[in-house]
Design an enzyme around this catalytic site. Structure first.
Site, mmCIF file in Angstrom:
data_model
loop_
_atom_site.group_PDB
_atom_site.id
_atom_site.type_symbol
_atom_site.label_atom_id
_atom_site.label_comp_id
_atom_site.label_asym_id
_atom_site.label_seq_id
_atom_site.Cartn_x
_atom_site.Cartn_y
_atom_site.Cartn_z
ATOM 1 N N GLY A 34 -48.275 10.556 -3.091
ATOM 2 C CA GLY A 34 -48.096 9.120 -2.910
ATOM 3 C C GLY A 34 -46.674 8.626 -3.103
ATOM 4 N N VAL A 37 -40.265 10.091 -0.425
ATOM 5 C CA VAL A 37 -39.361 11.214 -0.674
ATOM 6 C C VAL A 37 -38.100 11.059 0.162
ATOM 7 C CG1 VAL A 37 -39.068 13.720 -0.559
ATOM 8 C CG2 VAL A 37 -41.307 12.761 -1.156
ATOM 9 N N ILE A 39 -34.746 13.191 1.229
ATOM 10 C CA ILE A 39 -34.363 14.602 1.286
ATOM 11 C C ILE A 39 -32.950 14.731 1.814
ATOM 12 C CG2 ILE A 39 -35.294 15.022 3.590
ATOM 13 C CD1 ILE A 39 -35.950 17.520 0.857
ATOM 14 N N LYS A 201 -38.636 30.698 -17.400
ATOM 15 C CA LYS A 201 -38.796 31.071 -15.993
ATOM 16 C C LYS A 201 -38.088 32.391 -15.699
ATOM 17 C CE LYS A 201 -39.770 30.772 -11.604
ATOM 18 N NZ LYS A 201 -38.794 31.526 -10.872
ATOM 19 N N HIS A 204 -40.316 35.053 -16.980
ATOM 20 C CA HIS A 204 -41.441 35.162 -16.039
ATOM 21 C C HIS A 204 -41.065 36.087 -14.895
ATOM 22 C CE1 HIS A 204 -43.253 34.045 -12.173
ATOM 23 N NE2 HIS A 204 -44.349 33.700 -12.829
ATOM 24 N N GLU A 208 -42.541 39.661 -13.816
ATOM 25 C CA GLU A 208 -42.944 39.833 -12.418
ATOM 26 C C GLU A 208 -42.386 41.131 -11.841
ATOM 27 O OE1 GLU A 208 -41.211 37.821 -8.430
ATOM 28 O OE2 GLU A 208 -42.043 36.403 -9.878
#
Length: 519
Positions: A34, A37, A39, A201, A204, A208
């Protein structure tokens, strides 16, 4: 929690910097929630492509997406919208973020928030946080996990930075993030201050790497070692993913899927996967280049951090080094002519295929679990060193959906313990983890022996075997190493069986012996 409409009304518009795969998917996702945006991308053609794709987006009644070629107009489009301007950067780590910040800095106002969703080094994040703090702007290091598909439908998020700013944006991030299918909880949490979000991150992505290598090694053993077809291997991966310790594992899920994808007369419509027979996987070269071209720094940083923080992480490290070797295929082909090492041959050693398959399943599981242990210990050590106060239980929660290392069985083991013990820095102290590594030890040995005997590639799985051995070793060969270091460098050593020295603190020993007097 406020309603979705209340959250949208609070922010109204978000400005996304970067319209590549990730930025584009984020734009669609926030629009669908909603928000309007804005860009901007340094490459105008990326903006054009996004706007064209937005015409065919499969949702209705969302916010509008507007593209800008002029970054000043892009920034001004956020004025007078929500309570403050909010930006989301989705660009390559390093200089690009500094360049954009420098360009828009004059248009920023006190209270504005920048979410850096790139795979950025946490120290650079902390530098930018200090720079922005001087003008009253909050820079939040936002780890975004799961790739471009999760960016579209809900990623795992690890934000870190100023608490007040994070409290303001958390409802929006909770709305956007992936949701745990078991509890419905959002896969996002406030990690902590400073660069903690990007650090998590980074780890992570290190985990991975270890998991990616282990499952690739398993595929190779089944394909080249047991001469199974792609569909048969897909069935095995799907079976592992459906039940047991490896249940609901993202890499096994997509591994089974990609193994079944066949070429077609038209392919994907972009020139890939074209053919009347065979599989798309047959078109893929054994060449991982993300590390070589510097587009992916997080696995490399993870290995550096493991050494700097004195955390043993061999599963992650050896997996990364194979990726490095794979990237320079031209050199490998030349070295292959020189070394003439045998290529993998069929594995015949085990009595039955079912026994082999079960040993392999357990070895993959052990490698996955070890990867989690190594990564979580890195986070625990950094949290202690930096004063971040990271809740490892919440890290497991945000990794339950929307990310590459999703592995429900492992999360079910680790999360309850870590949620109630924030001081734990060694995951092998957990009774269940220790029991699982002990239980799968024999399978690690069986698979490693069979693979070595048939010249197969096994960096992550074999490194996990050694990791389990020396992490629990009581008579390590480092006794001899310590003596030699004392011989040539007078480094000192501790005495066995002496209280205060054995086991004693981690520190230089008080004793030196003149093994051969210097003359």
């Amino acid at each position: 929690m406020p309603s979705q409409q209340e959250i949208v009304n609070k922010f109204k518009r978000i400005g996304i910097v970067g319209s590549g795969n990730m930025g584009s998917m984020m734009a669609f996702a926030f629009s669908e929630l909603g928000l309007d945006v804005s860009i901007w991308d340094v490459k105008h053609e990326n903006v054009d492509q996004l706007l064209e794709s937005s015409k065919h987006a499969n949702y209705k009644d969302g916010g509008k997406i507007e593209g800008f070629y002029d970054i000043s107009k892009f920034t001004k489009s956020l004025e007078g919208q929500g309570e403050r301007k909010i930006f989301l950067f989705s660009i390559t780590h390093g200089d690009p973020a500094d360049s954009v910040l420098k360009t828009i800095k004059g248009d920023l106002k006190k209270g504005d928030i920048i979410l850096d969703g790139g795979n950025e080094n946490y120290r650079r994040t902390e530098r930018r946080q200090k720079e922005c703090q001087e003008i009253g702007v909050s820079w939040i290091g936002l780890g975004v996990s799961g790739g471009y598909q999760s960016a579209r439908r809900g990623p795992s998020l690890s934000p870190g930075g100023d608490k007040e700013a994070l409290d303001l944006v958390m409802p929006l991030l909770e709305l956007y993030s992936a949701k745990d299918s078991k509890t419905g909880l959002p896969c996002v949490t406030r990690i902590g201050p400073g660069g903690s979000g990007h650090f998590v991150k980074m780890v992570h992505n290190g985990i991975e790497g270890g998991m990616l290598s282990a499952v690739a090694e398993a595929w190779s053993l089944l394909y080249y070692g047991r001469e199974l077809g792609y569909e048969e291997i897909a069935d095995i991966f799907a079976e592992w993913n459906n039940k047991g310790e490896l249940r609901n594992n993202f890499l096994l899920e997509i591994g089974a899927d990609l193994l079944r994808v066949k070429k077609t007369a038209k392919g994907d419509g972009k020139g890939q996967g074209v053919g009347d027979n065979g599989y798309v996987l047959d078109d893929v070269l054994d060449k991982v280049v993300q590390d070589d071209d510097n587009t992916e720094g997080t696995p490399f940083w993870s290995i550096m951090e493991s050494a700097a923080r004195h955390v043993s992480a061999p599963t992650l490290a050896t997996a990364h080094y194979m990726r490095i070797s794979s990237g320079n295929r031209a050199e490998r082909l030349e070295v292959a002519k020189k070394l003439k090492i045998p290529t993998p041959t069929p594995i015949r050693g085990m009595k039955t295929f079912e026994a082999f398959k079960e040993h392999l399943r357990r070895a993959v599981y052990a490698s996955f679990l070890a990867s989690f242990c190594q990564g979580l210990e890195m986070i625990a050590r950094a949290s202690e060193d930096e004063g971040w106060d990271i809740d490892l239980g919440k890290c497991l929660q945000i990794w339950r959906a929307g990310c590459i290392i999703r592995s429900e069985g492992i999360a079910d083991i680790l999360q309850p313990i870590l949620s109630n013990n924030k001081e734990l820095t060694n995951m092998k102290y957990i009774d269940k983890v220790a029991a699982e590594l002990q239980r799968t030890y024999g399978s690690l040995k069986e698979i490693t022996i069979a693979a070595i005997d048939s010249d197969h590639y096994l960096p992550a799985i074999s490194a996990t075997l050694e990791y389990v051995k020396y992490e629990a070793g009581t008579i390590l060969p480092t006794k001899f190493m310590e003596a030699q270091m004392d011989f040539f460098g007078a480094h000192g050593y501790n005495l066995p069986g002496v209280p205060g020295e054995d086991p004693g603190p981690v520190g230089k020993g008080a004793h030196h012996y003149e093994w051969r007097p210097a003359e």
